[in-house]
Design a protein around this motif. Structure first.
Motif, PDB file in Angstrom:
ATOM      1  N   GLY A  65       0.742  -1.313   0.003  1.00 39.58           N
ATOM      2  CA  GLY A  65       0.110  -0.039  -0.062  1.00 39.58           C
ATOM      3  C   GLY A  65       0.855   1.311   0.174  1.00 39.58           C
ATOM      4  N   GLN A  66       0.304   2.325   0.487  1.00 39.31           N
ATOM      5  CA  GLN A  66       0.724   3.777   0.315  1.00 39.31           C
ATOM      6  C   GLN A  66       1.429   4.037   1.362  1.00 39.31           C
ATOM      7  OE1 GLN A  66      -0.055   5.834  -2.337  1.00 39.31           O
ATOM      8  NE2 GLN A  66      -0.546   3.979  -3.173  1.00 39.31           N
ATOM      9  N   LYS A  67       1.522   3.320   2.447  1.00 38.22           N
ATOM     10  CA  LYS A  67       2.262   3.905   3.598  1.00 38.22           C
ATOM     11  C   LYS A  67       3.101   2.790   4.719  1.00 38.22           C
ATOM     12  CE  LYS A  67      -1.217   7.225   4.948  1.00 38.22           C
ATOM     13  NZ  LYS A  67      -2.045   7.957   5.925  1.00 38.22           N
ATOM     14  N   PRO A  68       3.906   2.217   3.519  1.00 35.40           N
ATOM     15  CA  PRO A  68       4.932   1.256   4.246  1.00 35.40           C
ATOM     16  C   PRO A  68       6.029   1.449   5.021  1.00 35.40           C
ATOM     17  CG  PRO A  68       5.507   1.552   1.852  1.00 35.40           C
ATOM     18  CD  PRO A  68       4.505   2.424   2.209  1.00 35.40           C
ATOM     19  N   ARG A  69       6.220   0.754   5.949  1.00 32.42           N
ATOM     20  CA  ARG A  69       7.608   1.113   6.825  1.00 32.42           C
ATOM     21  C   ARG A  69       8.649   0.284   6.066  1.00 32.42           C
ATOM     22  NH1 ARG A  69       8.512  -0.767  11.595  1.00 32.42           N
ATOM     23  NH2 ARG A  69       9.548   1.053  12.310  1.00 32.42           N
ATOM     24  N   VAL A  70       9.723   0.767   5.385  1.00 35.93           N
ATOM     25  CA  VAL A  70      10.714   0.188   4.526  1.00 35.93           C
ATOM     26  C   VAL A  70      12.276   0.259   5.340  1.00 35.93           C
ATOM     27  CG1 VAL A  70      11.958   0.376   2.449  1.00 35.93           C
ATOM     28  CG2 VAL A  70       9.289   0.712   2.544  1.00 35.93           C
ATOM     29  N   LEU A  71      12.853  -0.923   4.931  1.00 32.60           N
ATOM     30  CA  LEU A  71      14.141  -0.937   5.669  1.00 32.60           C
ATOM     31  C   LEU A  71      14.936  -0.850   4.190  1.00 32.60           C
ATOM     32  CD1 LEU A  71      16.604  -1.476   7.578  1.00 32.60           C
ATOM     33  CD2 LEU A  71      15.834  -3.809   7.393  1.00 32.60           C
ATOM     34  N   ASP A  72      15.930   0.183   4.220  1.00 33.43           N
ATOM     35  CA  ASP A  72      16.560   0.217   2.917  1.00 33.43           C
ATOM     36  C   ASP A  72      18.101  -0.411   3.449  1.00 33.43           C
ATOM     37  OD1 ASP A  72      18.162   1.132   0.874  1.00 33.43           O
ATOM     38  OD2 ASP A  72      17.557   3.310   0.918  1.00 33.43           O
ATOM     39  N   LEU A  73      18.429  -1.628   3.002  1.00 30.28           N
ATOM     40  CA  LEU A  73      19.295  -2.300   3.262  1.00 30.28           C
ATOM     41  C   LEU A  73      20.449  -1.998   2.478  1.00 30.28           C
ATOM     42  CD1 LEU A  73      19.660  -4.636   5.564  1.00 30.28           C
ATOM     43  CD2 LEU A  73      19.374  -6.017   3.695  1.00 30.28           C
ATOM     44  N   ALA A  74      21.629  -2.084   3.129  1.00 31.03           N
ATOM     45  CA  ALA A  74      22.936  -1.440   2.420  1.00 31.03           C
ATOM     46  C   ALA A  74      22.656  -0.248   1.629  1.00 31.03           C
ATOM     47  CB  ALA A  74      23.428  -2.614   1.626  1.00 31.03           C
ATOM     48  N   CYS A  75      22.132   0.714   2.205  1.00 36.65           N
ATOM     49  CA  CYS A  75      21.420   1.825   1.604  1.00 36.65           C
ATOM     50  C   CYS A  75      22.334   2.589   0.617  1.00 36.65           C
ATOM     51  CB  CYS A  75      20.778   2.708   2.527  1.00 36.65           C
ATOM     52  SG  CYS A  75      21.712   3.582   3.714  1.00 36.65           S
ATOM     53  N   GLY A  76      23.726   2.656   1.026  1.00 42.07           N
ATOM     54  CA  GLY A  76      24.611   3.441   0.420  1.00 42.07           C
ATOM     55  C   GLY A  76      24.169   5.079   0.363  1.00 42.07           C
ATOM     56  N   THR A  77      23.902   5.736  -0.495  1.00 47.62           N
ATOM     57  CA  THR A  77      23.429   7.267  -0.394  1.00 47.62           C
ATOM     58  C   THR A  77      22.266   7.058  -0.124  1.00 47.62           C
ATOM     59  OG1 THR A  77      23.410   7.319  -2.554  1.00 47.62           O
ATOM     60  CG2 THR A  77      25.449   8.011  -1.693  1.00 47.62           C
ATOM     61  N   ALA A  78      21.371   6.107  -0.105  1.00 46.03           N
ATOM     62  CA  ALA A  78      19.898   6.115   0.095  1.00 46.03           C
ATOM     63  C   ALA A  78      19.020   6.693  -0.961  1.00 46.03           C
ATOM     64  CB  ALA A  78      19.434   7.022   1.569  1.00 46.03           C
ATOM     65  N   SER A  79      19.495   6.209  -2.055  1.00 39.72           N
ATOM     66  CA  SER A  79      19.044   6.513  -3.401  1.00 39.72           C
ATOM     67  C   SER A  79      17.704   5.814  -3.460  1.00 39.72           C
ATOM     68  CB  SER A  79      19.775   5.961  -4.628  1.00 39.72           C
ATOM     69  OG  SER A  79      20.370   4.725  -4.509  1.00 39.72           O
ATOM     70  N   ILE A  80      17.493   4.586  -2.716  1.00 35.96           N
ATOM     71  CA  ILE A  80      16.024   3.857  -2.890  1.00 35.96           C
ATOM     72  C   ILE A  80      15.240   4.745  -1.923  1.00 35.96           C
ATOM     73  CG2 ILE A  80      14.976   1.804  -2.166  1.00 35.96           C
ATOM     74  CD1 ILE A  80      17.277  -0.014  -2.998  1.00 35.96           C
ATOM     75  N   THR A  81      15.693   4.967  -0.882  1.00 37.86           N
ATOM     76  CA  THR A  81      14.936   5.819   0.217  1.00 37.86           C
ATOM     77  C   THR A  81      14.370   7.101  -0.694  1.00 37.86           C
ATOM     78  OG1 THR A  81      15.707   4.982   2.218  1.00 37.86           O
ATOM     79  CG2 THR A  81      14.768   6.938   2.285  1.00 37.86           C
ATOM     80  N   GLY A  82      15.109   7.683  -1.423  1.00 41.65           N
ATOM     81  CA  GLY A  82      14.684   8.926  -2.034  1.00 41.65           C
ATOM     82  C   GLY A  82      13.690   8.555  -3.061  1.00 41.65           C
ATOM     83  N   ARG A  83      13.951   7.664  -3.673  1.00 38.52           N
ATOM     84  CA  ARG A  83      12.972   7.133  -4.664  1.00 38.52           C
ATOM     85  C   ARG A  83      11.395   6.707  -4.169  1.00 38.52           C
ATOM     86  NH1 ARG A  83      17.838   6.714  -6.761  1.00 38.52           N
ATOM     87  NH2 ARG A  83      18.082   7.122  -9.056  1.00 38.52           N
ATOM     88  N   LEU A  84      11.529   6.126  -2.904  1.00 41.54           N
ATOM     89  CA  LEU A  84      10.576   5.535  -2.388  1.00 41.54           C
ATOM     90  C   LEU A  84       9.425   6.823  -1.961  1.00 41.54           C
ATOM     91  CD1 LEU A  84       8.780   3.250  -0.407  1.00 41.54           C
ATOM     92  CD2 LEU A  84      10.629   4.232   1.067  1.00 41.54           C
TER      93      LEU A  84
END
Length: 252
Positions: A25-44
């Motif tokens: 859904g629209q409000k997930p709690r996410v763990l960005d694993l081996a995030c580096g610069t957190a590029s996945i987090t930014g896109r999420l």
């Protein structure tokens, strides 16, 4: 320092986020694993503004960039931990304990709706990859998803995989020669000369001296699926493939 992606990987990121949105859904709690610069987090967060992310990595330089990028954003927590040992789980759970009380809905299993990672876990040994997948399972709520996009060759295409790898390497070398994209060594040289990063890069160089890449492991995707089944995931399979890379999804 301006961060320029070494090579664009948008298709794999989109596939991971498609899985998260469809499954949680629209409000997930996410763990960005081996995030580096957190590029996945930014896109999420750009795609799902109601999401929250815990971004974990060991690299002090990349974490400094991640922290700067998301400074002041209450949806993001930055955690430093070493995925090479099981202790990373405690570091993550300690960091989010105040955000997820033991009696809160979703606290079971660690409270994460999704764990996402890309082009990172191949630095771990096969034994450590297998153990990590079980550790990830313990952090997900029932029905939560684990997605990993990485180098995962298809065992049914051994000769073609070799050709694709050589073609990819030649294309990358051409981009570097044309200065269309910085090589990793050029990127890190620039980071070392950036006043805001120099001390963190020096610490990183000490941490990874003589070891970064020495344990690189890129087994076929079928091996990853076997690891996931052994970890107790209910459903496992591929959700994306791009030549020699692939992304799996596993449902707890």
């Amino acid at each position: 320092m301006t961060i320029t992606p070494v090579l664009k990987c948008e298709e794999r990121f989109t596939a991971l986020l498609d899985v998260v949105e469809a499954a949680r859904g629209q409000k997930p709690r996410v763990l960005d694993l081996a995030c580096g610069t957190a590029s996945i987090t930014g896109r999420l967060l750009a795609r799902l503004p109601g999401a929250t992310s815990v971004a974990v990595d060991l690299d002090p330089a990349l974490l400094r960039i991640a922290a700067g990028t998301h400074a002041g954003d209450q949806r993001v927590r930055i955690v430093r931990a070493d995925l090479g040992t099981p202790d990373w789980v405690r570091a993550v759970t300690d960091a989010v304990t105040d955000a997820v009380p033991a009696t809160a809905p979703g606290a079971e299993g660690g409270g994460f709706d999704a764990v996402l990672t890309a082009t990172a876990l191949h630095w771990l040994t096969p034994e450590r990859q297998r153990a990590l997948y079980a550790e990830v399972a313990g952090l997900l709520v029932p029905g939560g998803v684990f997605c990993n996009a990485d180098h995962m060759p298809d065992p049914g295409l051994p000769e073609l995989t070799g050709r694709l790898g050589r073609w990819r390497d030649a294309r990358r070398a051409s981009l570097y020669a044309e200065k269309s994209a910085p090589s990793w060594s050029e990127w890190w040289d620039a980071a070392r000369s950036a006043p805001e990063l120099a001390d963190a890069v020096a610490e990183r160089d000490t941490i990874f001296a003589g070891s970064h890449g020495s344990a690189e492991s890129s087994p076929p995707y079928t091996t990853h699926l076997d690891y996931l089944r052994a970890a107790g995931f209910a459903e496992v399979g591929l959700v994306w493939r791009g030549l020699t890379d692939a992304a799996f999804a596993a449902v707890r």
